[in-house]
Write a protein that holds these residues in place. Structure first.
Motif, PDB file in Angstrom:
ATOM      1  N   ILE A  18       0.892  -1.239  -0.168  1.00  0.00           N
ATOM      2  CA  ILE A  18      -0.242  -0.212   0.170  1.00  0.00           C
ATOM      3  C   ILE A  18       0.554   0.937  -0.252  1.00  0.00           C
ATOM      4  N   THR A  19       0.366   2.243  -0.692  1.00  0.00           N
ATOM      5  CA  THR A  19       1.227   3.384  -0.993  1.00  0.00           C
ATOM      6  C   THR A  19       0.816   4.311  -0.296  1.00  0.00           C
ATOM      7  N   SER A  20       1.350   5.404   0.572  1.00  0.00           N
ATOM      8  CA  SER A  20       0.419   6.255   1.205  1.00  0.00           C
ATOM      9  C   SER A  20      -0.235   7.043   0.255  1.00  0.00           C
ATOM     10  N   GLU A  21      -0.742   7.360  -0.952  1.00  0.00           N
ATOM     11  CA  GLU A  21      -1.422   7.795  -1.725  1.00  0.00           C
ATOM     12  C   GLU A  21      -2.530   7.334  -1.755  1.00  0.00           C
ATOM     13  N   LYS A  22      -2.658   5.123  -1.645  1.00  0.00           N
ATOM     14  CA  LYS A  22      -3.972   4.861  -1.255  1.00  0.00           C
ATOM     15  C   LYS A  22      -4.068   4.322  -0.104  1.00  0.00           C
ATOM     16  N   ARG A  23      -3.136   4.341   1.071  1.00  0.00           N
ATOM     17  CA  ARG A  23      -3.774   5.348   2.555  1.00  0.00           C
ATOM     18  C   ARG A  23      -4.339   5.932   2.517  1.00  0.00           C
ATOM     19  N   THR A  24      -4.037   7.544   1.959  1.00  0.00           N
ATOM     20  CA  THR A  24      -5.163   8.469   2.360  1.00  0.00           C
ATOM     21  C   THR A  24      -6.385   8.076   1.701  1.00  0.00           C
ATOM     22  N   LYS A  25      -6.317   7.560   0.778  1.00  0.00           N
ATOM     23  CA  LYS A  25      -7.704   6.886  -0.043  1.00  0.00           C
ATOM     24  C   LYS A  25      -8.451   6.267   0.581  1.00  0.00           C
ATOM     25  N   PHE A  26      -7.480   5.467   1.545  1.00  0.00           N
ATOM     26  CA  PHE A  26      -8.599   4.591   2.589  1.00  0.00           C
ATOM     27  C   PHE A  26      -9.398   5.194   3.413  1.00  0.00           C
ATOM     28  N   ILE A  27      -8.290   6.021   3.790  1.00  0.00           N
ATOM     29  CA  ILE A  27      -8.607   6.475   5.247  1.00  0.00           C
ATOM     30  C   ILE A  27      -9.616   7.365   4.655  1.00  0.00           C
ATOM     31  N   LYS A  28     -10.028   8.590   3.650  1.00  0.00           N
ATOM     32  CA  LYS A  28     -10.963   8.631   2.689  1.00  0.00           C
ATOM     33  C   LYS A  28     -12.055   8.262   2.685  1.00  0.00           C
ATOM     34  N   LEU A  29     -11.976   6.571   2.459  1.00  0.00           N
ATOM     35  CA  LEU A  29     -13.589   6.093   2.744  1.00  0.00           C
ATOM     36  C   LEU A  29     -13.652   5.883   3.370  1.00  0.00           C
ATOM     37  N   ILE A  30     -13.235   5.197   4.416  1.00  0.00           N
ATOM     38  CA  ILE A  30     -14.294   4.867   5.896  1.00  0.00           C
ATOM     39  C   ILE A  30     -14.625   5.768   6.384  1.00  0.00           C
ATOM     40  N   TYR A  31     -14.204   7.050   6.174  1.00  0.00           N
ATOM     41  CA  TYR A  31     -14.898   8.410   6.588  1.00  0.00           C
ATOM     42  C   TYR A  31     -15.869   8.039   5.836  1.00  0.00           C
ATOM     43  N   LYS A  32     -15.721   8.614   4.768  1.00  0.00           N
ATOM     44  CA  LYS A  32     -17.127   8.122   3.521  1.00  0.00           C
ATOM     45  C   LYS A  32     -18.333   7.628   4.395  1.00  0.00           C
ATOM     46  N   GLU A  33     -17.488   6.148   4.335  1.00  0.00           N
ATOM     47  CA  GLU A  33     -18.331   5.241   5.160  1.00  0.00           C
ATOM     48  C   GLU A  33     -18.781   5.565   6.493  1.00  0.00           C
ATOM     49  N   GLY A  34     -18.494   5.853   7.302  1.00  0.00           N
ATOM     50  CA  GLY A  34     -18.577   6.048   8.633  1.00  0.00           C
ATOM     51  C   GLY A  34     -20.280   7.760   8.456  1.00  0.00           C
TER      52      GLY A  34
ATOM     53  N   THR B 285     -14.288   3.098  15.892  1.00  0.00           N
ATOM     54  CA  THR B 285     -14.170   2.526  14.779  1.00  0.00           C
ATOM     55  C   THR B 285     -13.378   3.059  14.027  1.00  0.00           C
ATOM     56  N   LEU B 286     -14.131   3.976  13.702  1.00  0.00           N
ATOM     57  CA  LEU B 286     -13.390   5.562  12.356  1.00  0.00           C
ATOM     58  C   LEU B 286     -11.446   5.176  13.390  1.00  0.00           C
ATOM     59  N   TYR B 287     -12.001   6.532  14.387  1.00  0.00           N
ATOM     60  CA  TYR B 287     -10.619   6.306  15.228  1.00  0.00           C
ATOM     61  C   TYR B 287      -9.723   5.298  14.859  1.00  0.00           C
ATOM     62  N   LEU B 288     -10.354   4.156  14.895  1.00  0.00           N
ATOM     63  CA  LEU B 288      -9.312   3.192  15.456  1.00  0.00           C
ATOM     64  C   LEU B 288      -9.111   2.728  14.163  1.00  0.00           C
ATOM     65  N   LYS B 289      -9.942   2.390  13.370  1.00  0.00           N
ATOM     66  CA  LYS B 289      -9.136   2.362  11.709  1.00  0.00           C
ATOM     67  C   LYS B 289      -8.210   3.318  10.727  1.00  0.00           C
ATOM     68  N   GLU B 290      -8.736   3.937  11.548  1.00  0.00           N
ATOM     69  CA  GLU B 290      -7.500   5.402  10.933  1.00  0.00           C
ATOM     70  C   GLU B 290      -6.152   4.670  10.640  1.00  0.00           C
ATOM     71  N   ASN B 291      -5.778   4.420  13.014  1.00  0.00           N
ATOM     72  CA  ASN B 291      -4.641   5.095  13.149  1.00  0.00           C
ATOM     73  C   ASN B 291      -4.026   3.229  12.629  1.00  0.00           C
ATOM     74  N   TYR B 292      -5.073   2.581  12.601  1.00  0.00           N
ATOM     75  CA  TYR B 292      -4.465   1.056  11.908  1.00  0.00           C
ATOM     76  C   TYR B 292      -3.827   1.395   9.819  1.00  0.00           C
ATOM     77  N   LEU B 293      -4.504   1.938   9.405  1.00  0.00           N
ATOM     78  CA  LEU B 293      -4.033   2.540   8.610  1.00  0.00           C
ATOM     79  C   LEU B 293      -3.434   2.667   8.217  1.00  0.00           C
ATOM     80  N   LYS B 294      -2.583   3.631   9.299  1.00  0.00           N
ATOM     81  CA  LYS B 294      -1.505   4.736   8.858  1.00  0.00           C
ATOM     82  C   LYS B 294      -0.800   4.007   9.999  1.00  0.00           C
ATOM     83  N   ASN B 295      -0.948   3.422  10.854  1.00  0.00           N
ATOM     84  CA  ASN B 295       0.258   2.429  11.320  1.00  0.00           C
ATOM     85  C   ASN B 295       0.818   1.001   9.707  1.00  0.00           C
ATOM     86  N   ASN B 296      -0.094   0.681   9.430  1.00  0.00           N
ATOM     87  CA  ASN B 296       0.297  -0.953   8.897  1.00  0.00           C
ATOM     88  C   ASN B 296       0.399  -0.931   6.975  1.00  0.00           C
TER      89      ASN B 296
END
Length: 185
Positions: free
Chosen positions: A105-121, A174-185
């Motif tokens: 996963i690239t940092s660009e995709k990481r940012t995309k996924f974080i935006k996606l989880i917040y949209k789902e939230g 849940t969003l906070y935990l998932k965002e931290n997971y996405l940032k750190n993995n």
């Protein structure tokens, strides 16, 4: 009546929350996870079927999933369905199984996924608020028809609002935990 309103609200909001959890659990973070393929469907003998219903999906290693179809003749159909799903993976066949390589996963995709989880939230929060509105409307109509008194109506509104607040807080955590997971993995 008050307990019914509370139980009904919890039941409906829990359903919204579980749908939200399922959606964000399917968002991959660079490692192989069977949830990545949980929403993949394909046409099998004229019917739309989920991939996990006609195959066994396992984690082969940290970057690869193994799909063992019960009917080996559909491996090409499985590959086409995975490619059409636009989940940025590379499926291939080997030894009568389909393997799916999950790219780094690239940092660009990481940012995309974080935006996606917040949209789902946000979608989940809207759905929970819709449940709140529906319950309040139902009991407001009962009040207007003189089936419940004003105090009961306000108690129900307060309880439903508290249940709503609890689920919104769960979504935020849940969003906070998932965002931290996405940032750190």
């Amino acid at each position: 009546m008050i307990n019914y309103a509370k139980d009904y609200s919890i039941k409906k909001m829990k359903k919204c929350f579980n749908i939200f959890l399922k959606k964000i659990d399917s968002i991959r973070v660079g490692s192989a996870n069977v949830m990545l393929l949980s929403n993949i469907s394909l046409i099998y003998y004229g019917k739309k079927v989920l991939l996990n219903k006609i195959s066994r999906i396992t984690v082969y290693n940290t970057k690869t999933l193994r799909i063992s179809a019960f009917d080996k003749s559909i491996n090409n159909i499985i590959i086409q369905s995975i490619l059409k799903s636009n989940i940025d993976v590379n499926p291939y066949t080997k030894d009568n199984d389909v393997f799916v390589t999950v790219p780094l996963i690239t940092s660009e995709k990481r940012t995309k996924f974080i935006k996606l989880i917040y949209k789902e939230g946000e979608i989940a929060k809207v759905n929970i608020r819709i449940v709140r509105r529906d319950v309040n409307t139902k009991f407001n109509n009962m009040y207007l028809k003189k089936n419940i008194d004003k105090d009961s109506k306000y108690k129900i509104e307060k309880i439903v609002q508290n249940v709503t607040n609890d689920f919104i807080t769960k979504i935020d955590k849940t969003l906070y935990l998932k965002e931290n997971y996405l940032k750190n993995n």
